[in-house]
Write an enzyme that holds these catalytic residues in place. Structure first.
Site, PDB file in Angstrom:
ATOM      1  CE1 TYR A 144      -3.646   2.440   0.679  1.00 42.74           C
ATOM      2  CE2 TYR A 144      -2.367   3.164   2.607  1.00 42.74           C
ATOM      3  CZ  TYR A 144      -3.519   3.465   1.517  1.00 42.74           C
ATOM      4  OH  TYR A 144      -4.351   4.485   1.729  1.00 42.74           O
ATOM      5  CG  ASP A 239       5.471   3.714   1.043  1.00 44.75           C
ATOM      6  OD1 ASP A 239       5.903   4.329   1.949  1.00 44.75           O
ATOM      7  OD2 ASP A 239       4.671   3.483   0.507  1.00 44.75           O
ATOM      8  CE  LYS A 267       0.761   4.908   8.660  1.00 46.99           C
ATOM      9  NZ  LYS A 267       0.925   4.258   7.203  1.00 46.99           N
TER      10      LYS A 267
HETATM   11  C1  LIG Z   1       0.224   4.689   5.758  1.00 45.83           C
HETATM   12  C2  LIG Z   1       0.951   4.373   4.410  1.00 45.83           C
HETATM   13  C3  LIG Z   1       1.048   5.240   3.429  1.00 45.83           C
HETATM   14  C4  LIG Z   1      -0.019   6.362   3.406  1.00 45.83           C
HETATM   15  O1  LIG Z   1       0.178   7.372   4.316  1.00 45.83           O
HETATM   16  P1  LIG Z   1      -1.077   8.365   4.731  1.00 45.83           P
HETATM   17  O2  LIG Z   1      -0.375   9.402   5.635  1.00 45.83           O
HETATM   18  O3  LIG Z   1      -2.292   7.529   5.167  1.00 45.83           O
HETATM   19  O4  LIG Z   1      -1.510   9.129   3.524  1.00 45.83           O
HETATM   20  C5  LIG Z   1       1.792   5.049   2.404  1.00 45.83           C
HETATM   21  N1  LIG Z   1       2.721   3.856   2.647  1.00 45.83           N
HETATM   22  C6  LIG Z   1       2.828   3.179   3.496  1.00 45.83           C
HETATM   23  C7  LIG Z   1       3.693   2.017   3.537  1.00 45.83           C
HETATM   24  C8  LIG Z   1       1.982   3.335   4.540  1.00 45.83           C
HETATM   25  O5  LIG Z   1       1.888   2.433   5.466  1.00 45.83           O
END
Ligand SMILES: *Cc1c(COP(=O)(O)O)cnc(C)c1O
Length: 428
Positions: A144, A239, A267
């Site tokens: 994701y 990511d 995060k």
């Molecule tokens: C949470 C997450 C996102 C998206 O971040 P948001 O602040 O919710 O837009 C993208 N990549 C990874 C791996 C994530 O865990």
């Protein structure tokens, strides 16, 4: 156990907020029942509208590595707020947070802040396309990267075909530029590059996949992605929105000693406030506007309150030499304890942990990719979730999510959790 107030709060929310929530998984659809509304948190625990206390393993989906309302973070935010919430002009706090990140994450030379992880990944992909002058990206099923159009693509029918939109509103045109391959399959990536060597701008990957449950890379997989990208002139994007400052100070890239060209963060670096970031090689990052032609911007990017929360959090990480060791000891204790009670009750499971992240699939496994993750018994997970919730343990309201431990969790908390799981598994 009463959840009356949460139930009526959800009814109220549904009248005015689409689906009653501002992010879908919060609605408990995957586990059934009605979401618990929270009103406060301290340390490892949250308090609900119905005045029940929950030991929290979601931690706002990862950000709260120091637990809820850590005194240093609260102080940093209130001090910043009293000075003014936003200026639309640069502040020194932005450089301070950037310096902290660059000092700890090996591959990042320059950075830019956004307000969410979604913006960070969208911007990183645009930058990679601008740098390579190519259109396509490779992503992996089950990884994701936020809700940008380019990422809401499912695998096409053949392994090497382009993806198809997996949400209405995402166009075929966007899908044509996203190639979706299975995670942990380096041969598939090699095949995609060989099929169209000059078309792929970037490969984006969650180096430890945390959004289909927790799925770790096979030995050599990340290294293979690095070599393929280098060979074919594409950029490798890690990511690390979830894994950054979660599995170690320098993220997965430091643990695995594989350096991407670009990294996305979010995060933990916002300490519970809305922050994202992308960064990496200076020659690539300098292509961003205003020094270069690739446009990217944000009215509240680098917001002073968000920077303050992030600085307080990353300083706590920087200044505590054994923080990640202690977190990993706790996470290991939890994972191994849960594994033992699942074994005891004969419930098929596959568990993994890394740093302060853990995952537990209701399947005998092995789990290496989305297809194997999907063999998990989600109905049984729903029962386990509600059994744990009734005992005051707040797990992710969906099977395909990672769990998180904070520095506020104690050995006693872990023991309490394992005892609760033992009781629940005896019932379901
Ligand atoms: C949470 C997450 C996102 C998206 O971040 P948001 O602040 O919710 O837009 C993208 N990549 C990874 C791996 C994530 O865990």
């Amino acid at each position: 156990m009463s959840t009356e107030r949460s139930i009526s709060a959800f009814a109220r929310a549904r009248n005015v907020i689409a689906g009653g929530v501002n992010s879908p998984v919060r609605a408990f659809r995957a586990v059934g029942g009605s979401p618990i509304f929270m009103k406060s948190g301290a340390g490892a625990r949250m308090r609900s509208l119905d005045d029940r206390e929950y030991l929290d393993y979601v931690l706002s989906w990862g950000p709260l590595i120091l637990g809820h309302a850590h005194p240093n973070v609260v102080k940093a935010i209130t001090t910043a707020a009293a000075r003014g919430s936003s200026f639309g002009a640069p502040t020194e706090a932005e450089s301070e947070l950037a310096e902290l990140i660059i000092a700890m994450v090996p591959s990042i030379e320059r950075i830019r802040f956004t307000s969410s992880g979604t913006e960070a990944t969208m911007s990183a992909v645009r930058l990679a396309r601008g740098f390579t002058k190519r259109d396509a990206i490779v992503k992996f099923a089950g990884c994701y990267h936020g809700h940008g159009d380019a990422f809401l693509i499912a695998a096409g029918s053949g392994a090497l075909t382009n993806g198809v939109p997996n949400s209405p509103g995402v166009t075929e045109g966007v899908a044509r530029d996203t190639i979706v391959l299975p995670y942990n399959d380096a041969a598939a990536v090699r095949g995609a590059f060989e099929a169209d060597p000059d078309r792929i701008a970037a490969v984006i990957v969650e180096p430890y996949a945390g959004n289909m449950g927790l799925v770790l890379p096979d030995a050599g997989y990340l290294q293979a992605l690095r070599e393929l990208c280098t060979k074919h002139g594409a950029l490798l994007i890690f990511d690390e929105v979830m894994t950054g400052f979660r599995v170690g100070r320098g993220g997965v890239q430091e643990r695995e000693n594989v350096l991407p060209d670009l990294t996305t963060l979010g995060k933990v670096i916002g300490g519970g406030l809305p922050v994202g970031a992308f960064g990496g090689r200076a020659d690539v990052m300098d292509l961003l506007s205003p020094t270069g032609p690739v446009y990217q911007a944000g009215t509240l990017s680098g917001n002073p309150l968000a920077m303050a929360a992030g600085i307080a959090t990353l300083k706590a990480i920087r200044d505590d030499a054994t923080l990640f060791e202690r977190l990993e000891v706790l996470t290991k204790l939890l994972t191994e304890g849960l594994t033992a009670v699942f074994d005891k009750h004969g419930v098929p499971h596959t568990a993994a942990y890394a740093g302060s992240m853990f995952g537990l699939f209701f399947t005998a496994g092995p789990v290496r990719d989305l297809t194997s993750a999907m063999t998990a018994d989600t109905e049984r997970y729903g029962k386990y979730f509600h059994g744990m919730l009734d005992r005051g343990i707040y797990l992710a309201p969906a099977q395909f999510e990672a769990g998180f431990v904070s520095t506020a969790h104690t050995t006693k908390d872990i023991e309490q959790t394992i005892e609760a799981a033992d009781e629940v598994l005896a019932e379901i």
